[in-house]
Every structure is written in structure tokens, then in C-alpha cells.
Design an enzyme around this catalytic site. Structure first.
Site, mmCIF file in Angstrom:
data_model
loop_
_atom_site.group_PDB
_atom_site.id
_atom_site.type_symbol
_atom_site.label_atom_id
_atom_site.label_comp_id
_atom_site.label_asym_id
_atom_site.label_seq_id
_atom_site.Cartn_x
_atom_site.Cartn_y
_atom_site.Cartn_z
ATOM 1 C CB SER A 1 -12.027 14.652 0.801
ATOM 2 O OG SER A 1 -12.434 13.833 1.752
ATOM 3 C CD GLU B 1 -8.454 -7.402 -7.118
ATOM 4 O OE1 GLU B 1 -8.416 -8.687 -7.282
ATOM 5 O OE2 GLU B 1 -7.444 -6.567 -6.673
ATOM 6 C CB VAL C 1 -6.865 -3.766 -1.512
ATOM 7 C CG1 VAL C 1 -7.505 -5.225 -1.095
ATOM 8 C CG2 VAL C 1 -6.829 -2.908 -0.253
ATOM 9 C CG ASP C 2 -3.712 -6.829 -5.725
ATOM 10 O OD1 ASP C 2 -4.381 -5.887 -6.287
ATOM 11 O OD2 ASP C 2 -2.602 -6.818 -5.923
ATOM 12 C CG ASP D 1 -5.150 -1.627 -6.930
ATOM 13 O OD1 ASP D 1 -5.547 -1.974 -5.699
ATOM 14 O OD2 ASP D 1 -5.219 -2.166 -7.781
ATOM 15 C CG ASP E 1 -9.119 -2.664 -7.182
ATOM 16 O OD1 ASP E 1 -10.144 -2.336 -6.685
ATOM 17 O OD2 ASP E 1 -8.267 -3.316 -6.533
#
Length: 811
Positions: A266, A174, A340-341, A338, A517
Site C-alpha cells: 500500500s 523468526e 509478534v514473537d 513488530d 523480524d
């Protein structure tokens, strides 16, 4: 007792013969090894089973595991010196040891025995090594001048947390996305900048190829992620000045050779009874972790205490990621969801360690640690956290800090245990509930002895605010908080899809799932999984041998070329340039496979040279004038060269995907990257530039144009860049292949389960003090290069028939 091999020094033979000393009368463990050194552990208790597992791992990979432990906990400087202090700081600031220990403390006795037994087995072998250093001490400990540490349950857990959660579950760009957005605003008006940003880093491309066929997964009304567009741009500009210069908010770079992203991660193909021939179901997996010395994965069989399975796993996790029991087979690939922020915290101008949240000033959580330094003074380090998570960057000048919030933070071991207990399942109904425990973004695959196949997209995903654009950091003052986690019902899964197969190469799970993201990764119309899908759809039935052949086909297939060929053909038809027509003709006749069958160190066909020179020119002519300073993030074509190897395989790069979208779906583009020109005109210009470049480099005769093939090195450092064997160690295969770090395949037949694997370089990383290597140090390297495979053994009868040694341990 049979010894491990005949072509080995007396020293190594003695090293592996010195086992079997009693450690008590509480239980017994038997370890049988086959002719590739793979251990099969037999015990009646969970503790005993994992005791044997840890013991076998320590015999084979003690130095690698020691450095994996230190790498994932930030304790490298203690044994390698001052140059690793900053590395240790980054690692320690990225996880919470108190949380991990609390999770361990809450385990049931049976689950705790997994970690305690594994650690005890490691320690049993370490004690034996310390009593016989002249024969058993791995040479690397002698070279680097330190001895192996004892292991704890915490260490066993952190191997998984530090390399799976903190690697595959921790991607977030981000802050880099802000750099891209700011660069576009600098070049264009805001409306234009937003239009370009949407095309480069789209939220969702609905017609991207999916693992679950369209219509076979119908989620509840709310999708996994909201579809908010960029909002409050003035906030971004005022609060992200210090974001410039940050490329990754995670200290764990997936591919150290590619500073702006990853190259591969993968693939998996699963064939059900509808399309299988000579089998009821076939599962073939190729996880792309990267290539290392010793190998990234470790093979093992576990038999007893409710487990009866065989397979392999990264870093000798206490869970077999790729394998089978008597009833089902499983595999996995990175899911890219997603979770993680980044939050922008407002700091108190009088005290930068206090931040504003919901109208109050809160103190940051502080954890001070001492980093020991070999031949140097210890360093004090303080890690900071807010209510959102660990601090990524502190910007005291502008009174802001950036923190990272992760859905899996605090439930890492629940994810591991779900994975472990899924291997006990006998059918899909028993397997699926364990997927619900998984907090990490993983694609899970299933096949069983009755010919059923299945898939689940795992992970905990936040219910974000309707105005939250997941591609950019948000305010941390309290009004942009997650509104809980989405239930498991919102995550895609399928059982026996109508098409009779499942294919994934880290592509989109289902239509409802939005892009992550990361600027370097999105699901798009252009996707390498189409190589598998197109082949699987064309052929009605597939034998196990034909499924294995898919590995070689995909390893050399050009993943980009097919999307450009219609436009190259149009460009040639519209051109009077004979050189362009000839080059286009070579491309159109090319089978889009790049090989070196004559083994002369060059790709066999001029078409490879033409296309790999054309694509960077196409990217430059299309994007460079529109992106300005942000172009560096999108300039890569993604092909390996002798000077720059792919870290973990090759993938379509994000700039290429943006161009493919513009070529094939012009009606949905807000911004014209072709500047008013017809696409075939830009293609013609790029092809002409490629021809000119090749003429300068290799002469006028197109038929002689060749590009050199890169080899595939197995470097002596782990995925974090930390030494895990002697630094002069070197292995390689002749040519890079876009395939798994290992490959395995399981076929359920009328005659039972037949399974194969290849896990290079070999099972063991042991180097004796005199420099003699284990006979299994590199005995799978040539097999891997030539797409060979070896059998995996499950039944006690097969293990007994193929064993080369057997030892009995007491714990």
C-alpha cells in the site's frame, strides 16, 4: 422506484426490485444507490444504520462474504470437501474464538448494535433470497451445492479479525530466520555467519527514508524495539532443529505467488495547505491488498446515528478504512511494526502437552473442535495454546514446541472500534485518541477541511528484554518475557510536517523505529517510497489532478533501477566492451519507466529487458556464493512475468536491498559480498551476463530486445486461496500496474469536499441463477486500467441527484 440499470435482464431487475418488505415497526432504513451501484444508508440508530449496511452487502456480495466468513473461521471443508480439512485446521489453530466472544460480550449496547445490526441486515436479505431462490440466489451457491448460512455478531467480527489482525498483524518469520542463520553457520565460521546475517536482516538502518521527516518526531528515551544482537547461539542450535522447513509461522500467506514473502502492501500521499494548489488539503490512498473477483473492497455511504461518511473498505468491514466525513479524511497502509514473537517451549518428556514455565510444569490449554466435511466423515481437531499463545509447531521428538505471542491477542475488537470511532472525529485532537486504541501495526493518515494533515503509526508494541533479539525465537521457560507494553507516547506521529506533505509506501515511519523480524521485509536505504518523495520535493505546488497522476507514474516506475545507475555508468566508463557500453547507454538514457503504449503485449523499450535481466544476474553474482542453502530466500528480483504475477504489487526484494546497502554504504558493511572486487566490476559482469542471455533468447540486435508484459488477472479465489465466485469466472486488465487494489482521493476545496475512487472490478459480485451478472459486476474495470476515477458522494443533495434506486426497509 428507479431500477439499477437498463442494460440488464428482467431476471436481475426483478432480483433487485424485490426489497422493502416490513420487518417490524422499530425503525426505518433508507438505501439509495448511485449509477455505479454504491449504496448510501440512512438511519437514525446505530442498529438501523448497520442493518442497512449488512442488507446492501448481502445484495451485492453474498457468496463472497459467505466464503470470507468460512475462510476466516476454518469452516470451508463443510461446503467444499475434504481437500480443505488441513486449511481449516490451520485457521482454527491460529485464533481463539472464546476470546473473540468474550470481547463481544463486553461491548456497550451502542457498539454491540454495530455487529448485531449488520448481522440482522445480512439475515434479512438471506431470508428473502431463500424465498426467491430462482431469482435471487447467487449462482455460486447453486454451483457448489449449498445455501447461505445466517450471520451472527461473531461472524461480523471475525471478518475483520481473520483478514486484518490475522493477516496484516500476524507476520513473523523468526523460524525461517533460524533456517537462514543455520545455513550461514553451516557455510562459514560463526563470526562470519553473524556478519552476513546482520546485513541480510538488519535491526535498523537509520538513514532509511521515513514518513515523518527526521527531527520532527522525538520519542522518549526508549525506542519501540531494543537493539539486542544475536545471543546464546548454542541455545538456538540446540532448540531449533525442527525449524527447518518452516517458511511462515502464520497460515495466512500474504502473497500466494511468492513463497518467501510479499511483494507489495500500500501507498499514501497527503498534501497539506503549504503545497496544495486549488485545494486546502489532498489525500490519495492506494492500499495494495491484491486483486480478486469480486473485488477486495466494498464502497458504502453511512449517514445517521452520529456518522456521515463515504468511502470503501476491505471485505465490507463495519469500518470504512478509506474515506471521509464532512470535516476530515483518512487513509491507511500496513505499518510493518513488530508485534509478534516466537517462543520455544520446553516440553515434558512424559507428556508433550505439558511445558515448563518459571520452574513449574503447566498444562497446555486445549480446545477440541469438530470440522464438518462435505460428503465425508467429520474430523476432530484439537488446538493447543501456552501462556504465550497458539502452538505453531509441535516437535515431540525433540521435546519442544513453538508458540506465537501477539500484542493484539485479546484486543482485536478494541482496535476495530477505535477505527470505527475515528471516523466520527472532526479534527486531529479527536482523531488521535482513537489511534491509541489501535493494537494493530497500521500507518494512519489524516487531512481536514482547514488544510491540516497528520499521521500516526499505530499498534501495541512490547517492552522486550534488553537481551531479546526480535529476529529470532526466544526461550519460553520464563526469563525472556515481555516487560509490559510501551505507552502510546512511544509510537510516532506528526501534525503538519514542515515539508508540507506525507508520503508512505510501507516505508519506515520514523528514525526511532526498528525493522520488523520478517526476513523478506526491512527498511533500508533502497526504498520505493523515494519515487514519491523525490517528485513531491521537486515540485512546489500540487493540484488534485497532479496528485492523481502520481498513481500512473508510480505504477510503471522501475523501483530498483536508480540505485544501480551510478555503478552501471562507472562500469561502462571502465570497460572496452562495446556491447556493454551500448547496453549501459540504453539504461542511462532510460526514464526508468516500463510501459506498453503501443499495446503490442511487450514493454516498449529494450532498457526494460536489459535491466530486468541484469538484476537477477547481479543478485546471483553477489549473494549466491555467500549464502549457500539460504540463497533461495534472497534470489528474487521481484518483477512480475506472464508466468508469475505479483500478488499485491512490486517491492524491492530483501536481497536487492542488501546489495544496494553494499553499493552505497560500503563503510558500514561487516562482510564483503563483492569478494574484494570493485562494485563496478561486479556490475559489469552481471550486465555482460544479461547481454549474453538476451542475445541467446532474442538475437544480437539490442534495439529489438523486448520483454512481454504480464496482464493483471482478477482470480476467483480470495486471499487465502478459497473460491469466492464461480471457478470459471475470469477478468483481467491488459498490463500489471504497481498500484492500489483500489485508489481513492479526497480534496478539501473552498467549494467543499470533492472525492473520487476506483474500486475494480465493480461494486457487485451478484450472478443470477441463469448466469446474468449485475450491471455493476465489472463496470470499473476499464476505468481502473486507464487510471480513471469516479465521484464519491457525501451530501444528501449529491446522493439524491445521482441516485438510480431507493428502497425503504423496516427493522
Amino acid at each position: 422506484m428507479k431500477l439499477l440499470g437498463s442494460a440488464v435482464s428482467v431476471l436481475v431487475l426483478l432480483a433487485f426490485a424485490l426489497i422493502g418488505v416490513s420487518y417490524g415497526d422499530e425503525g426505518q432504513v433508507i438505501i439509495k444507490r448511485d449509477n455505479y451501484g454504491v449504496g448510501h444508508v440512512y438511519a437514525d440508530t446505530v442498529f438501523g444504520l448497520y442493518y442497512g449496511y449488512g442488507y446492501a452487502v448481502a445484495q451485492d456480495r453474498l457468496f463472497q462474504m459467505e466464503m470470507a466468513k468460512r475462510s476466516t473461521q476454518g469452516k470451508v471443508a463443510e461446503v467444499l470437501g475434504e481437500e480443505y480439512v488441513e486449511f481449516d485446521k490451520r485457521i482454527r489453530g491460529n485464533y481463539n474464538p472464546i476470546s473473540i466472544q468474550r470481547q463481544l460480550d463486553r461491548l456497550s449496547e451502542s457498539d454491540a448494535d454495530i455487529f448485531n445490526g449488520y448481522a440482522a441486515g445480512m439475515n434479512a436479505w438471506i431470508e428473502k433470497v431463500k424465498k426467491n431462490t430462482d431469482r435471487l440466489m447467487p449462482k455460486e451457491f447453486i454451483d457448489f451445492g449449498f445455501q447461505p448460512e445466517s450471520w451472527t455478531a461473531f461472524d461480523v467480527a471475525m471478518i475483520f479479525v481473520g483478514s486484518m489482525a490475522n493477516r496484516f498483524g500476524d507476520f513473523n518469520t523468526e523460524l525461517a530466520n533460524v533456517q537462514i542463520y543455520n545455513a550461514l553457520v553451516k557455510m562459514h565460521d560463526e563470526k562470519t555467519a553473524l556478519a552476513i546475517f546482520e546485513q541480510l536482516i538488519p535491526i535498523n538502518i537509520e538513514d532509511a527514508p521515513t514518513t515523518i521527516p527526521k527531527g520532527e518526531w522525538n520519542p522518549p528515551a526508549v525506542s519501540i524495539q531494543h537493539t539486542a544482537k544475536i545471543n546464546n547461539t548454542s541455545f538456538l542450535r540446540s532448540r531449533t532443529n525442527s525449524a527447518n522447513g518452516i517458511n511462515e509461522s502464520s497460515p495466512l500467506n500474504f502473497n500466494t505467488n511468492a513463497p518467501y514473502g510479499i511483494s507489495g502492501a500500500s501507498n499514501c500521499v497527503v498534501i497539506g495547505k503549504k503545497k496544495a494548489e486549488g485545494a486546502k488539503a489532498i489525500l490519495m490512498n492506494g492500499p495494495q491488498f491484491g486483486w480478486y473477483l469480486p473485488g477486495y473492497v466494498y464502497s458504502i455511504g453511512l449517514h445517521g446515528a452520529g456518522l456521515d461518511l463515504v468511502g470503501n473498505t476491505p471485505f465490507a468491514y463495519p469500518i470504512i478504512l478509506f474515506g471521509h466525513n464532512r470535516d476530515i479524511a483518512w487513509g491507511s497502509t500496513w505499518g510493518a511494526g513488530d508485534m509478534v514473537d516466537i517462543y520455544i517451549e520446553e516440553l515434558n518428556s512424559d507428556n508433550p502437552h505439558v511445558y515448563r514455565y518459571k520452574g513449574n510444569w503447566l498444562p497446555m490449554e486445549e480446545r477440541t473442535e469438530i470440522i464438518k466435511v462435505k460428503d465425508g466423515q467429520s474430523v476432530e481437531f484439537t488446538a493447543y495454546r501456552t501462556i504465550h499463545g497458539p502452538i505453531v509447531k509441535m516437535d515431540k521428538k525433540n521435546n519442544v514446541a513453538y508458540t506465537k505471542k501477539r500484542t493484539w491477542d485479546g484486543v482485536e475488537l478494541e482496535s476495530l472500534l477505535g477505527w470505527i470511532h475515528s471516523t466520527r472525529a472532526k479534527n486531529f485532537d479527536e482523531w488521535l485518541p482513537q489511534a491509541e486504541r489501535m493494537a494493530l501495526n497500521i500507518n494512519w493518515y489524516y487531512a481536514d477541511k482547514d488544510g491540516n494533515i497528520g499521521y500516526a503509526f499505530t499498534g501495541k508494541y512490547p517492552r522486550r528484554s534488553e537481551s531479546h533479539d526480535n529476529r529470532l525465537p526466544q526461550s519460553g521457560v520464563g526469563h525472556m518475557e515481555w516487560q509490559g507494553m510501551l505507552p502510546f507516547d512511544y509510537t510516532p506521529r506528526v501534525f503538519n510536517p514542515k515539508q508540507g506533505f506525507l508520503a508512505n509506501w510501507n516505508n519506515k515511519p520514523a528514525v526511532s523505529v526498528n525493522n520488523p523480524d520478517e526476513f523478506w521485509y526491512s527498511w533500508s536505504l533502497g526504498d520505493r517510497v523515494n519515487i514519491f518523495i523525490n517528485l513531491l520535493e521537486k515540485q512546489e505546488k500540487w493540484t488534485a489532478d497532479q496528485v492523481w497522476d502520481l498513481i500512473e507514474i508510480s505504477s510503471f516506475a522501475d523501483i530498483n533501477a536508480s540505485y544501480f545507475m551510478p555503478f552501471i555508468e562507472k562500469a561502462a566508463q571502465a570497460s572496452s566492451d562495446e556491447k556493454l557500453k551500448r547496453a549501459a547507454g540504453m539504461l542511462l538514457q532510460w526514464n526508468q519507466s516500463s510501459r506498453d503504449k503501443d499495446e503490442d503485449g511487450n514493454y516498449d523499450q529494450p532498457a526494460t529487458a536489459i535491466f530486468r535481466t541484469f538484476l537477477p544476474q547481479m543478485i546471483k553474482l553477489t549473494l549466491a556464493d555467500d549464502l549457500g542453502d539460504a540463497f533461495k530466500f534472497f534470489a528474487a528480483a521481484g518483477y512480475p512475468t506472464p508466468e508469475k504475477h505479483a500478488g499485491s504489487g512490486s517491492n524491492l526484494q530483501i536481497g536487492v536491498k542488501a546489495i544496494i546497502e553494499s553499493l552505497h554504504k560500503p563503510d558500514r558493511q561487516q562482510y564483503d559480498f563483492f569478494n574484494g572486487q570493485e562494485p563496478e566490476t561486479v556490475v559489469a559482469n552481471a550486465l555482460s551476463a544479461a547481454i549474453e542471455q538476451l542475445e541467446q533468447d532474442q538475437g544480437a540486435d539490442m534495439s529489438t530486445w523486448r520483454l512481454p508484459t504480464p496482464d493483471r488477472p482478477f482470480p476467483p479465489k480470495n486471499f487465502l486461496g478459497i473460491p469466492q465466485t464461480s471457478q470459471d469466472a475470469s477478468l483481467s486488465i491488459r498490463i500489471e500496474q504497481n498500484r492500489g487494489t483500489e485508489n481513492d482521493m479526497i480534496a478539501f476545496t473552498d467549494d467543499g469536499i470533492i472525492s473520487w475512487e476506483v474500486a475494480p472490478p465493480g461494486q457487485s459480485g451478484f450472478i443470477a441463477p441463469d448466469g446474468t451478472k449485475s450491471p455493476h459486476y465489472e463496470d470499473q474495470l476499464k476505468m481502473y486500467e486507464t487510471f480513471g476515477k469516479k465521484r464519491m458522494w457525501l451530501t444528501e443533495e449529491d446522493v439524491e441527484k445521482n441516485k438510480t434506486s431507493e428502497v425503504v426497509l423496516k427493522y
